[in-house]
Enzyme design. Structure first.
Site, mmCIF file in Angstrom:
data_model
loop_
_atom_site.group_PDB
_atom_site.id
_atom_site.type_symbol
_atom_site.label_atom_id
_atom_site.label_comp_id
_atom_site.label_asym_id
_atom_site.label_seq_id
_atom_site.Cartn_x
_atom_site.Cartn_y
_atom_site.Cartn_z
ATOM 1 N N ASP A 155 0.881 -1.168 0.000
ATOM 2 C CA ASP A 155 0.000 0.000 0.000
ATOM 3 C C ASP A 155 0.922 1.223 0.000
ATOM 4 O OD1 ASP A 155 -1.651 2.172 0.715
ATOM 5 O OD2 ASP A 155 -3.045 0.872 1.795
ATOM 6 N N LYS A 197 -6.024 10.363 -1.286
ATOM 7 C CA LYS A 197 -5.030 11.029 -0.452
ATOM 8 C C LYS A 197 -4.088 11.870 -1.322
ATOM 9 C CE LYS A 197 -7.321 8.578 2.483
ATOM 10 N NZ LYS A 197 -6.912 7.277 2.976
HETATM 11 C C1 LIG Z 1 -7.515 5.993 3.151
HETATM 12 C C2 LIG Z 1 -6.699 4.777 2.997
HETATM 13 C C3 LIG Z 1 -7.218 3.608 2.429
HETATM 14 C C4 LIG Z 1 -8.670 3.529 1.974
HETATM 15 O O1 LIG Z 1 -8.929 4.352 0.892
HETATM 16 P P1 LIG Z 1 -10.341 5.124 0.612
HETATM 17 O O2 LIG Z 1 -10.035 5.923 -0.582
HETATM 18 O O3 LIG Z 1 -10.649 5.914 1.832
HETATM 19 O O4 LIG Z 1 -11.351 4.061 0.385
HETATM 20 C C5 LIG Z 1 -6.374 2.527 2.267
HETATM 21 N N1 LIG Z 1 -5.085 2.570 2.676
HETATM 22 C C6 LIG Z 1 -4.557 3.678 3.240
HETATM 23 C C7 LIG Z 1 -3.127 3.684 3.659
HETATM 24 C C8 LIG Z 1 -5.340 4.806 3.430
HETATM 25 O O5 LIG Z 1 -4.810 5.890 4.010
#
Ligand SMILES: *Cc1c(COP(=O)(O)O)cnc(C)c1O
Length: 384
Positions: A176, A201
């Site tokens: 991730d 993000k």
């Molecule tokens: C926010 C986030 C997610 C989930 O993503 P959404 O766009 O809110 O569904 C997954 N992994 C990380 C590290 C995040 O910060």
């Protein structure tokens, strides 16, 4: 002639979409809202049949996502969770996954409360400890998923070492990369098979878009994930695909400012008497400080800090004026979060306590405001 592949990623991002519309020469990527496409004749297709299966605006974004991460196929989703859910559908009942314990709460929730009902089992380990990852491998293990830096404690996992371990055991290795983005960290080049993003993000970067992405190193794996995406339908709509391409053009500029300010704020927080610990990989005292420099070109702009009491944390949240008390991260606007009750609220209290995610821990996403204004805001909020 300058070859497109030789241009730096910063240039390729700014140029994204340019020249895509040969009909008009539009500089901005065209938005194709059409749900369906006319066929020239029976048995013929323009390459587009139905928008869930393929859309020109989404395709432009997906090519850009694959290019940024150095992968062979990119897929754009309606959210980070839509991307993760589609990825988890790749596995079967009885399979086992190993994940970072310092993990986004929503990833934990979908696995623990939904996929567990289908017998997809999990182990959460400290992925900054290679032995812990190794010891969690069972005959049923199919994949390892790490968040590095972790969330919210910013632990650093050794991407190259875990990639080697996964190769040995024939496990899929998923990273991730939401916190650092491919401008700072390129997991596929370090041996990962799949990169996932919450594009809500940093990639989106303006707190005005919800999107997700998967990028695979291997074309065949990308095609298999595309099959799942097309079958279940969690695609990103064309208007949002356009907005994400538009936003990515300034990613390098935004990140540069955000990383610089985060370093300055972390160093400042570290000197404040009300602050007990600052978690930021750019500080020499951070346990992952050396490792992150071996696998990334920056420390990112996320930091957490522990203050001297729960009351102090609440006081700060009530008093901040420029920084907003809100969940999410990565946007131009700075946000402060209380992970124990917000992003990580679905992790059982005992587990949160063990990890150190208590109510005196705050997580700051540093935005693009002037750093002196941000520090002044934090100063007045801390002093009370
Ligand atoms: C926010 C986030 C997610 C989930 O993503 P959404 O766009 O809110 O569904 C997954 N992994 C990380 C590290 C995040 O910060």
């Amino acid at each position: 002639m300058l070859k497109k592949e030789r241009l730096r990623i910063e240039t390729r991002l700014v140029q994204a979409g340019v020249g895509r519309d040969t009909l008009t020469g539009a500089i901005s990527l065209p938005i194709h809202p059409s749900a369906t496409y006319r066929h020239p004749a029976v048995g013929q297709s323009t390459g587009y049949d139905y928008t869930r299966s393929g859309n020109p605006t989404r395709e432009a974004l997906e090519e850009l996502l694959a290019d940024m991460e150095g992968g062979s196929r990119g897929l754009a989703f309606a959210s980070g969770m839509a991307a993760l859910t589609t990825l988890f559908l790749y596995f079967s009942s009885g399979d086992h996954l190993i994940l970072s314990e310092d993990l986004y709460g929503g990833t934990y929730r979908v696995l623990d409360q939904i996929f567990l009902r289908f017998q997809l089992t999990t182990s959460y380990v400290d992925t900054s400890d290679l032995n812990a990852v190794n010891n969690a491998i069972t005959p049923a293990t199919k994949a390892v998923l790490v968040e590095t830096p972790g969330n919210p404690l910013l632990g650093i996992a050794d991407i190259r070492a875990i990639a080697r371990l996964c190769k040995q055991h024939r496990l899929l290795f998923i990273v991730d990369n939401t916190f650092l983005t491919p401008l700072l960290q390129r997991p596929i080049e370090l041996g990962a098979d799949i990169v996932i993003h919450s594009a809500t993000k940093y990639l989106g970067g303006h707190n005005d878009l919800c999107a997700g992405a998967l990028v695979t190193a291997d074309k065949k794996l990308g095609d298999e994930l595309y099959f799942l995406q097309n079958s279940t339908g969690p695609i990103l709509p064309p208007q949002d695909c356009w907005l994400l391409v538009r936003s990515l053009k300034t990613l390098a500029l935004r990140l540069e400012r955000q990383c610089q300010s985060a370093q300055q704020i972390a160093e400042w927080l570290d000197l404040q008497p009300q602050v007990q610990t600052v978690y930021f990989p750019g500080l020499p005292t951070h346990p992952g400080h050396q490792l992150i420099q071996e696998q990334a070109t920056g420390f990112g702009a996320m930091l957490s800090f522990r203050v001297d009491s729960h009351q102090r944390a609440r006081q700060i949240l009530e008093r901040i004026k420029i920084i907003s008390f809100a969940e999410s991260l990565g946007g131009v606007e700075s946000l402060l979060t209380l992970p124990a009750i917000q992003t990580h609220g679905d992790i059982p209290a005992s587990e949160r306590e063990r990890l150190g995610i208590c109510e005196s821990l705050l997580r700051l996403s540093v935005g693009c405001e002037d750093v002196n204004d941000l520090i002044a805001d934090l100063r007045q909020a801390l002093n009370g």
